[in-house]
Design an enzyme around this catalytic site. Structure first.
Site, PDB file in Angstrom:
ATOM      1  CD  GLN A 179      -7.676   3.965   8.903  1.00  0.00           C
ATOM      2  OE1 GLN A 179      -8.886   3.533   8.318  1.00  0.00           O
ATOM      3  NE2 GLN A 179      -6.555   3.620   8.139  1.00  0.00           N
ATOM      4  CG  HIS A 231     -10.433   3.840   3.163  1.00  0.00           C
ATOM      5  ND1 HIS A 231     -10.942   4.041   4.398  1.00  0.00           N
ATOM      6  CD2 HIS A 231      -9.146   3.628   3.201  1.00  0.00           C
ATOM      7  CE1 HIS A 231      -9.956   4.330   5.194  1.00  0.00           C
ATOM      8  NE2 HIS A 231      -8.928   4.026   4.570  1.00  0.00           N
ATOM      9  NE  ARG A 260      -5.743  12.907   6.836  1.00  0.00           N
ATOM     10  CZ  ARG A 260      -6.624  11.829   7.156  1.00  0.00           C
ATOM     11  NH1 ARG A 260      -7.803  12.040   7.577  1.00  0.00           N
ATOM     12  NH2 ARG A 260      -6.420  10.818   6.740  1.00  0.00           N
ATOM     13  CD  GLU A 285      -2.578   2.866   8.625  1.00  0.00           C
ATOM     14  OE1 GLU A 285      -3.669   3.107   8.188  1.00  0.00           O
ATOM     15  OE2 GLU A 285      -1.848   2.116   8.562  1.00  0.00           O
ATOM     16  CG  HIS A 296      -1.794   1.217   1.245  1.00  0.00           C
ATOM     17  ND1 HIS A 296      -3.292   0.976   0.850  1.00  0.00           N
ATOM     18  CD2 HIS A 296      -1.792   2.268   1.608  1.00  0.00           C
ATOM     19  CE1 HIS A 296      -3.845   2.211   0.812  1.00  0.00           C
ATOM     20  NE2 HIS A 296      -2.854   2.832   1.602  1.00  0.00           N
ATOM     21  CD  GLN A 322      -8.884   8.456   8.878  1.00  0.00           C
ATOM     22  OE1 GLN A 322      -9.298   9.384   8.129  1.00  0.00           O
ATOM     23  NE2 GLN A 322      -7.644   7.870   8.761  1.00  0.00           N
ATOM     24  CG  ASN A 377      -4.766   4.125  -3.959  1.00  0.00           C
ATOM     25  OD1 ASN A 377      -5.541   3.317  -4.166  1.00  0.00           O
ATOM     26  ND2 ASN A 377      -3.730   4.162  -3.174  1.00  0.00           N
TER      27      ASN A 377
END
Lengths: 277, 793
Positions: free
Chosen positions: B276, B121, B142, B348, B74, B350, B578
């Site tokens: 998360q 995700h 973000r 991780e 990832h 958020q 991605n």
């Protein structure tokens, strides 16, 4: 008073998210909007130069969004913060006849504050109405047709003819207005000219079901004002249709007018302040 | 316990262990990686061991955890990089400002740039659909504002198993697709609506291959003044790191390593902690505060904490600026006591952002965060030397060579390309009569993959910010049809628009990854063109299976090759992207799903085009060539017909049609336009009728029947999904000019008929093939999702 002297407080806290377009609407009409964080009124701002008082402004605007996340009841937290810090200032502001407006979350906050419907006092101790969950159980982001039904008391709609139908979109999960003591309250609202906008269908008919009435509000009520007409709240978002190009079907009727159906709400209130103060 | 045997406590109260890799056998190294859950292979563990040996020591657990995270598929794209570089990396365009950071930065006009990103995700959404999808939105937002851009829209391509899948076909340990669907949509709704960024476009596909492993891809776009673009790197030694936003907790530990392995039936229990938790009401002021600090020129660098957490951010930002950094872990605000240093380091959690600031600006920056009630603390400082260090209660617990840390492995995996026959095949049964064709059309209109998405996008606020000028629905406000792409007018002082489309056809890609990928990308271009936008940039999210399996890797390589082909020919660059691999469960892999989020530029939003029919007696033209490419088509799927020949892109024809369309729209010669995709020409006209509330009468007698060509079946003409085709509505007086333009671009076209009435009538010579009322088409199309959701309850 000149339009360019009109100071508009666009109040914000975390989760308010329609403040920019609300600010833009006033700015584009020549007024002097200013973003004011609730902490500035509470005098909890990191630098004291940022402290603000309500009395510095001519119009108070509560924009849409999800203040504090709306995890309790929509608008409840923002309302209690306003009430506990500047509640008295707000009552004075309203009693001086200065306009207070709220769209969507802003309307929900005003109902939680008790400044709408506000028939027993300028700001009731406890809410006299609630904006309940939509009948559909869903968040509804869609166009709505609104008929202006106010007979003249509301200072936010003077530029709109009575019975005129305008397209102003909604985007909310809790917009179903339910009044306390319904047997008397609705009659009182209509009799005192406190109803401003009602949802209708393309024929202008109030018997319009969902989705014309997007939340199930009784008598299709979309927006109301207090009995002096200066405090006004509505679930739909006039700031989103300030321009024609924001309408869902602007390209179907290519007309030269670039004005959207929501602009008149802002023009009306500025007009009022210019004349009155 | 191997770990216990091979670790030693550092001493006193420090919950840190040294992992004695130097004493491990190969078998123990593998077991160590598995037991710690860091997902490193034996070769990678050996590399780590040798590195530390060369430094004369063994690693601490914090260091090993950090490496496991940084070297995960990832984070470092170890399997995918080789093919992406070979086929399309670096094929820039003069207007690309940056394509190697969290999001792509592309010139919008002289003064502004748009910033665009797309992420997956997938694994978190399989385990916790609501939280997984919500934090997916949070993460991509973000990525946009950490470049200094105001987010203006999000886009969500979603892929689920069939909503009406019988419960006994749902594998053990897997949630029913309906439950995942509801959870994901609610997650996007509750997070996206609260942060006040409109969710304006996306796609939803249903395919059995997504049953155990749904795909949740989330894209976003923002706008910035060029001088406000800020990079994910520190300015130099002496600067101060400030961590802002949410607290660090035990949620999202091992998120990226979890995303870099297959899902299993026990994932739901075992991996829940990897998902998360999102908090949009921390995020919303965080956006304001970061953008304010940036616009005031107080920041030197900014980066979000996503997959990889504090570890990746503090190291990567420092190294990108040619420096190192030291972090004081005691200053990190944590959610609960008792967190071990390694947990804080790789969490991780958020809503966190890291900014690098000159010492004299620290107070100003902290003041801005305080104004917005956003927690912010000084957590470290930038140093000379390319090492990342961390202190815990004053004790050094991590000291890593950044060049080693960020030099993740890269593999050229074994590929096994499949052989796909291009034999064109039509249906195996006799050419159907009118009742069968009408039935087929109605059934296509309510097909879950074709029908209206209104039930979903009405629950997303797609109009907040008041800049959505073409919305997900177009036509009559209370009975709209589908929009090909959404258009945002990002600046108040300019009429220039950004058109956004997302597309992929997994049914094509599953049969033929190469042609399927080209067809998918071309469809997203067509979507942009239909609203009057010229394709400007591509962002991709490549969702595939386990890269260690040669057939899956073969699909991936072919898909990359196809992207390269399109990028080179159209000169539209891939500006960010991605890769999500290991999308498989014990019962199989997802269909190859290269999702494209394409951005187009509309010179003037007042010229935007929509698909709804506008007025009676206008002409309808079919543009482009219909072929017997029925593979993967919705029509063949419904009738269980087989064909491996999926629609292919004729590059020259595609470009010609695109240029002709842009010219026609730009010069007002057409009044509506729609691209032909799932359900083919018949479904496209039906959708135009629905949006406009108008009927049409068209003839197919001149389609696909050129001299020398074998006659095409009528159902093929009606339902073929061949690429590069458009339907346009033209006012009578403009017919000549339209035909001239199409001829000039060497694009085939057929004048098919006229707009009018309240029925869709399709004829072949004098024979009626289809004659259905618009209200019936409308009802089937509008309620398709409801039928499948309610019918199966």
């Amino acid at each position: 008073m000149k339009v360019s002297d009109i100071r508009v407080a666009v109040l914000r806290m975390e989760g308010i998210n329609c403040e920019q377009e609300t600010y833009d609407a006033f700015e584009r009409l020549g007024a002097r909007p200013e973003f004011v964080h609730i902490k500035q009124l509470e005098k909890r701002w990191p630098d004291s130069g940022g402290y603000r008082d309500l009395e510095e402004y001519d119009i108070l605007m509560l924009p849409g969004g999800f203040s504090a996340g709306d995890y309790i009841r929509a608008g409840a937290i923002f309302a209690s913060r306003i009430k506990s810090s500047v509640g008295k200032d707000l009552v004075r502001f309203i009693e001086e006849g200065k306009p207070v407006g709220g769209f969507c979350n802003g309307f929900q906050i005003m109902v939680e504050l008790g400044v709408l419907p506000g028939y027993s006092s300028t700001m009731s101790d406890r809410p006299e109405a609630v904006l309940h969950a939509n009948d559909s159980g869903n968040f509804e982001c869609r166009p709505a047709l609104l008929k202006m039904v106010n007979r003249g008391s509301c200072v936010w709609t003077s530029r709109i003819e009575k019975d005129e139908v305008r397209l102003i979109p909604v985007a909310h999960a809790e917009g179903n207005l339910i009044l306390d003591d319904p047997d008397r309250a609705y009659a009182r609202l209509f009799d005192s000219d406190m109803v401003v906008f009602r949802y209708c269908d393309t024929e202008g008919d109030f018997e319009a079901p969902y989705p014309y009435n997007p939340n199930g509000s009784r008598f299709n009520i979309a927006g109301i004002c207090n009995d002096t007409g200066n405090v006004f709240g509505m679930m739909p978002h006039p700031e989103r249709v300030f321009d024609r190009i924001a309408h869902p079907d602007w390209y179907r009727k290519r007309i030269s007018r670039d004005e959207g159906d929501g602009r008149a709400v802002f023009e009306s209130v500025l007009d009022h302040v210019v004349k009155r103060f | 316990m191997v770990i216990a045997d091979l670790t030693s406590d550092i001493g006193l109260d420090v919950p840190v262990r040294r992992i004695m890799l130097s004493r491990c056998t190969d078998e123990e190294l593998e077991r160590m990686s598995r037991q710690m859950g860091i997902g490193l292979s034996l070769d990678e563990m050996k590399r780590v061991r040798d590195h530390f040996s060369s430094e004369g020591r063994d690693p601490m657990d914090v260091e090993l955890e950090a490496l496991g995270q940084a070297w995960s598929e990832h984070c470092c794209y170890k399997s995918s990089k080789y093919y992406m570089r070979k086929h399309f990396f670096g094929m820039g365009a003069p207007y690309v400002i940056s394509s190697n950071e969290d999001a792509g930065v592309v010139e919008f006009d002289d003064e502004h740039a748009y910033v665009v990103g797309l992420e997956s995700h997938n694994h978190p959404s399989a385990i916790g659909p609501y939280g997984g999808a919500a934090t997916g939105v949070g993460g991509i937002i973000r990525d946009i504002f950490c470049m200094g851009a105001q987010p203006v829209a999000t886009v969500d391509p979603l892929f689920f198993g069939p909503l009406d899948l019988p419960q006994d076909s749902v594998p053990e340990g897997v949630r029913h697709p309906r439950s995942i669907f509801h959870g994901v949509v609610a997650g996007i709704r509750d997070y996206g609506n609260r942060i006040g960024i409109p969710t304006v476009a996306g796609m939803i596909q249903f395919h059995e291959g997504y049953t155990g492993n749904p795909l949740v891809n989330v894209g976003a776009i923002g706008i910035a003044r060029k001088e406000h673009i800020i990079h994910s790197r520190v300015g130099g030694p002496g600067e101060i790191y400030i961590l802002a936003g949410g607290r660090t907790g035990r949620d999202g530990i091992h998120g990226v390593t979890f995303a870099s392995a297959d899902l299993s039936s026990s994932s739901e229990d075992k991996d829940r902690g990897s998902v998360q938790l999102g908090d949009p009401i921390t995020k919303e002021p965080l956006i304001h505060a970061c953008l304010e600090a940036n616009e005031k020129g107080l920041l030197r660098g900014m980066k979000d904490l996503g997959g990889g957490g504090l570890s990746c951010v503090s190291g990567e930002m420092a190294l990108a600026g040619g420096c190192g950094a030291v972090i004081d872990m005691d200053r990190i605000p944590i959610k609960e006591d008792g967190m071990a240093p390694w947990e804080i380091w790789v969490s991780e959690s958020q809503e966190r952002m890291m900014v690098s600031v000159l010492p004299e600006k620290v107070q100003d920056v902290l003041g801005i965060f305080e104004k917005w009630d956003v927690l912010a603390r000084v957590v470290g400082r930038i140093e000379e030397g390319r090492r990342i260090k961390a202190l815990w209660k004053g004790v050094p617990v991590l000291d890593l060579d950044l060049d080693f840390f960020t030099a993740g492995p890269e593999y050229c995996r074994i590929v096994e390309a499949r052989v796909v026959s291009r034999e064109m095949k039509e249906a195996s049964f006799p050419d159907p009569d009118r009742p069968s064709l009408e039935k087929a059309l109605l059934s296509l209109m309510s097909d879950p993959n074709i029908c209206s998405r209104e039930a979903v996008f009405r629950t997303y606020d797609h109009e907040v910010r008041a800049r959505t000028v073409i919305k997900p629905a177009v036509g009559r406000p209370f009975s709209p049809g589908p929009s090909d792409a959404s258009v945002i007018k990002p600046l108040s002082g300019s009429n220039k628009g950004l058109a956004l489309a997302s597309d992929v056809d997994p049914f094509f890609c599953e049969i033929d990854p190469y042609n399927g990928t080209m067809a998918s990308l071309e469809e997203s271009f067509r979507n942009l063109v239909c609203v009057g936008a010229r394709p400007h940039s591509i962002t991709d999210c490549l969702n595939f299976g386990n890269p260690e399996r040669p057939d899956r890797m073969g699909d991936f390589a072919r898909s990359c090759e196809a992207i390269g082909e399109m990028v080179r020919y159209f000169k539209v660059p891939v500006v960010s992207g991605n890769v999500s691999l290991y999308n498989e469960t014990e019962t199989g892999n997802v269909p190859p799903t290269p999702t494209f989020f394409t951005v187009g530029i509309v010179p003037d939003v007042n010229l935007c085009m929509t698909s709804d029919l506008k007025e009676e007696s206008n002409l309808l033209y079919l543009i482009g060539m219909t072929k017997k490419e029925m593979g993967g088509s919705a029509y063949f799927r419904q009738l269980k017909e087989e064909c491996s020949c999926v629609p292919s892109v004729d590059l020259e024809m595609s470009k010609g049609a695109m240029e002709a369309m842009l010219e026609l729209i730009g010069s007002h010669l057409v009044v509506s336009a729609h691209d032909l995709s799932e359900g083919g020409m018949a479904a496209a006209i039906a959708e135009m009728c629905i949006g406009g509330g108008l009927g049409a009468e068209v003839s197919i007698s001149r389609i696909g029947r050129f001299a020398g060509l074998e006659e095409m079946r009528r159902d093929t003409i009606l339902f073929s999904e061949s690429c590069s085709r458009y339907m346009v509505e033209v006012r009578l007086p403009n017919a000549g000019k339209v035909e001239d333009c199409l001829s000039r671009h060497h694009v085939p076209y057929v004048k098919m008929g006229t707009v009018g009435g309240r029925r869709l009538r399709i004829l072949d010579e004098d024979e009626i093939l289809i004659d259905v009322g618009i209200d019936i088409l409308d009802e089937k199309w509008r309620n398709g999702l409801r039928y499948v959701l309610e019918g199966s309850q």
